[in-house]
Write a protein that holds these residues in place. Structure first.
Motif, PDB file in Angstrom:
ATOM      1  N   THR A 187       1.690  -5.764   4.111  1.00 48.18           N
ATOM      2  CA  THR A 187       1.338  -4.431   4.215  1.00 48.18           C
ATOM      3  C   THR A 187       3.043  -4.689   5.460  1.00 48.18           C
ATOM      4  O   THR A 187       3.137  -3.158   4.126  1.00 48.18           O
ATOM      5  CB  THR A 187       0.997  -3.958   5.450  1.00 48.18           C
ATOM      6  N   GLU A 188       3.247  -4.212   6.000  1.00 48.00           N
ATOM      7  CA  GLU A 188       5.026  -4.572   6.366  1.00 48.00           C
ATOM      8  C   GLU A 188       5.481  -4.344   4.983  1.00 48.00           C
ATOM      9  O   GLU A 188       7.319  -3.497   4.964  1.00 48.00           O
ATOM     10  CB  GLU A 188       5.175  -5.218   7.446  1.00 48.00           C
ATOM     11  N   LEU A 189       5.548  -5.688   4.723  1.00 47.20           N
ATOM     12  CA  LEU A 189       6.954  -5.589   3.348  1.00 47.20           C
ATOM     13  C   LEU A 189       6.798  -5.059   2.376  1.00 47.20           C
ATOM     14  O   LEU A 189       7.643  -4.785   2.197  1.00 47.20           O
ATOM     15  CB  LEU A 189       6.397  -7.547   2.764  1.00 47.20           C
ATOM     16  N   SER A 190       5.574  -4.678   1.981  1.00 50.65           N
ATOM     17  CA  SER A 190       5.330  -3.648   1.019  1.00 50.65           C
ATOM     18  C   SER A 190       6.301  -2.095   1.494  1.00 50.65           C
ATOM     19  O   SER A 190       6.794  -1.921   0.528  1.00 50.65           O
ATOM     20  CB  SER A 190       4.324  -3.366   0.603  1.00 50.65           C
ATOM     21  N   GLU A 191       5.595  -1.866   2.853  1.00 48.17           N
ATOM     22  CA  GLU A 191       6.737  -0.328   3.008  1.00 48.17           C
ATOM     23  C   GLU A 191       7.586  -0.788   3.189  1.00 48.17           C
ATOM     24  O   GLU A 191       8.298   0.866   2.501  1.00 48.17           O
ATOM     25  CB  GLU A 191       5.969  -0.326   4.536  1.00 48.17           C
ATOM     26  N   ARG A 192       8.614  -1.919   3.346  1.00 50.63           N
ATOM     27  CA  ARG A 192       9.625  -1.865   3.458  1.00 50.63           C
ATOM     28  C   ARG A 192      10.233  -1.728   1.931  1.00 50.63           C
ATOM     29  O   ARG A 192      11.630  -1.682   1.986  1.00 50.63           O
ATOM     30  CB  ARG A 192      10.054  -3.244   3.930  1.00 50.63           C
ATOM     31  N   GLU A 193       9.598  -2.014   1.056  1.00 56.05           N
ATOM     32  CA  GLU A 193      10.242  -2.986  -0.015  1.00 56.05           C
ATOM     33  C   GLU A 193      10.263  -0.694  -0.387  1.00 56.05           C
ATOM     34  O   GLU A 193      11.323  -0.421  -1.539  1.00 56.05           O
ATOM     35  CB  GLU A 193       9.082  -3.302  -1.187  1.00 56.05           C
TER      36      GLU A 193
END
Length: 306
Positions: A187-193
Motif C-alpha cells: 500500500t505504501e509503495l502504491s501511494e508513493r507511485e
C-alpha cells in the motif's frame, strides 16, 4: 543433504535475535503512548512479585535459602528477557524447567511451581508467534524434553496438546502479521507511485501553460518583426533583412517549442517524429546569422559520396 533442519536448530539454540522475516513489533510508546511511561515500573513490580511468590513456595518445599533464591531468579529471568530477546527467554525457560524439578514434593503431580509453569506457557506462546516454521519446529521439539522427562505420565498428554495448540495458533498469528506487513508495504509503495505520477502530471500541466505563455510572446515577436518593414517608413535594407531573420528565428523557436510540448503530452497523442537538424542545414543557419548582421564565414570541405 538438506542442511535446512540443521541451520534451523542452530538458529534456535544459538541465535541471539529473531530472523529477518520476523514481524517488526511496534514499540509500546507507539501503541499506547499513555501507558508507555508506566510499563517499566509495572513490569519490575510484577517480576518482584513473581520472585517473592516463587521464593516462598520453594522455601515451603524445604529448599535452602540460597537454592530457593537461585530457582526464583531462574523463574523471573525469562520473563525479563522476553520483550526484547524471545529466543533467549525460551532457552532460559527450558533450562529452568530442567533444573527446577528435583525439589518438588513426591505427592505433587506437577514438578514445577505455579509461577514457573504459567511463565513458561507465556514465554512459549510469545516465541512461537515470532519465529519461522523451521525454528518453530525445533522450539516445540526441545520444549517437549522437560515435559517428557519431568511431568507425570498421566499429565503429559494435556501438556503436549497445549504445546501443540500454542504452536499452531502462534504460527497463524505470525503468518497474519507477515501478511499485514506485506500489505502495508504494498500500500505504501502504491501511494508513493500515485504521488510520483501526480507530481509528473502537475509538471506536465505547468509545462503546457508555460508553453502557451512563451509561444504567445514568440508569436508577437515574429509578427512584429515581419510587419516592421511595412509599418515603418524609410527602413534601410540591412535593417529589413535583420527583421526577416528575427522573424525566421522566432518561427524556428515556436517549432522547437511545439516539438518539446509533444514530448510532454500523453502517450496516446505521441511526440513529433521529425528528424533533428543535421549538417545539411548548416548553410541555412549561416545565412540566417548573416541576415541578422553577424560577420560569419563558413570553411568546410565537401564530403565525398559513398
Amino acid at each position: 543433504m538438506n542442511r535446512q533442519p540443521i541451520a534451523a536448530a542452530r538458529r534456535a539454540v544459538w541465535q541471539t535475535v529473531l530472523g529477518a522475516d520476523a514481524p517488526v513489533e511496534r514499540p509500546l510508546a507507539n501503541r499506547w503512548p499513555r501507558l508507555a511511561p508506566y510499563a517499566a515500573p509495572v513490569g519490575l513490580l510484577a517480576a518482584l512479585a513473581i520472585f517473592l511468590i516463587t521464593l516462598t513456595v520453594e522455601s515451603e518445599w524445604g529448599l535452602p535459602l540460597p537454592v530457593a533464591v537461585l530457582f526464583a531468579a531462574m523463574t523471573v529471568a525469562p520473563l525479563l528477557a522476553l520483550p526484547r530477546r524471545p529466543l533467549l527467554a525460551w532457552r532460559l525457560t527450558v533450562l529452568a524447567l530442567l533444573i527446577c524439578t528435583f525439589n518438588a514434593p513426591a505427592d505433587r503431580s506437577w514438578p514445577w511451581t505455579p509461577p514457573l509453569a504459567l511463565g513458561s506457557v507465556a514465554v512459549v506462546a510469545v516465541v512461537v508467534a515470532r519465529v519461522d516454521r523451521p525454528v518453530l519446529a525445533w522450539v516445540v521439539l526441545i520444549t517437549t524434553v522437560p515435559v517428557l522427562s519431568s511431568v507425570h505420565p498421566a499429565n503429559r498428554a494435556p501438556v503436549l496438546l497445549l504445546l501443540g495448540a500454542l504452536a499452531i495458533v502462534g504460527d497463524l498469528i505470525r503468518r497474519n502479521r507477515l501478511s499485514r506487513r506485506a500489505l502495508a508495504a504494498q500500500t505504501e509503495l502504491s501511494e508513493r507511485e500515485q504521488e510520483r505520477r501526480a507530481v509528473l502530471e502537475e509538471r506536465t500541466r505547468i509545462a503546457r501553460e508555460l508553453h502557451d505563455v512563451v509561444a504567445h510572446h514568440m508569436s508577437l515577436i515574429a509578427v512584429q518583426a515581419e510587419t516592421a518593414p511595412y509599418r515603418l517608413t524609410d527602413v534601410p535594407t540591412p535593417a529589413a533583412e535583420e527583421f526577416v531573420a528575427i522573424a525566421a528565428s522566432a518561427r524556428d523557436a515556436l517549432t522547437d517549442m511545439r516539438r518539446l510540448l509533444g514530448v510532454l503530452r500523453s502517450e496516446a497523442t505521441g511526440a513529433p517524429t521529425a528528424p533533428q537538424p543535421d549538417l545539411t542545414g548548416l548553410d541555412a543557419m549561416v545565412d540566417a546569422a548573416r541576415r541578422a548582421g553577424l560577420p560569419v564565414t563558413l570553411d568546410a570541405e565537401p564530403v565525398a559520396d559513398g
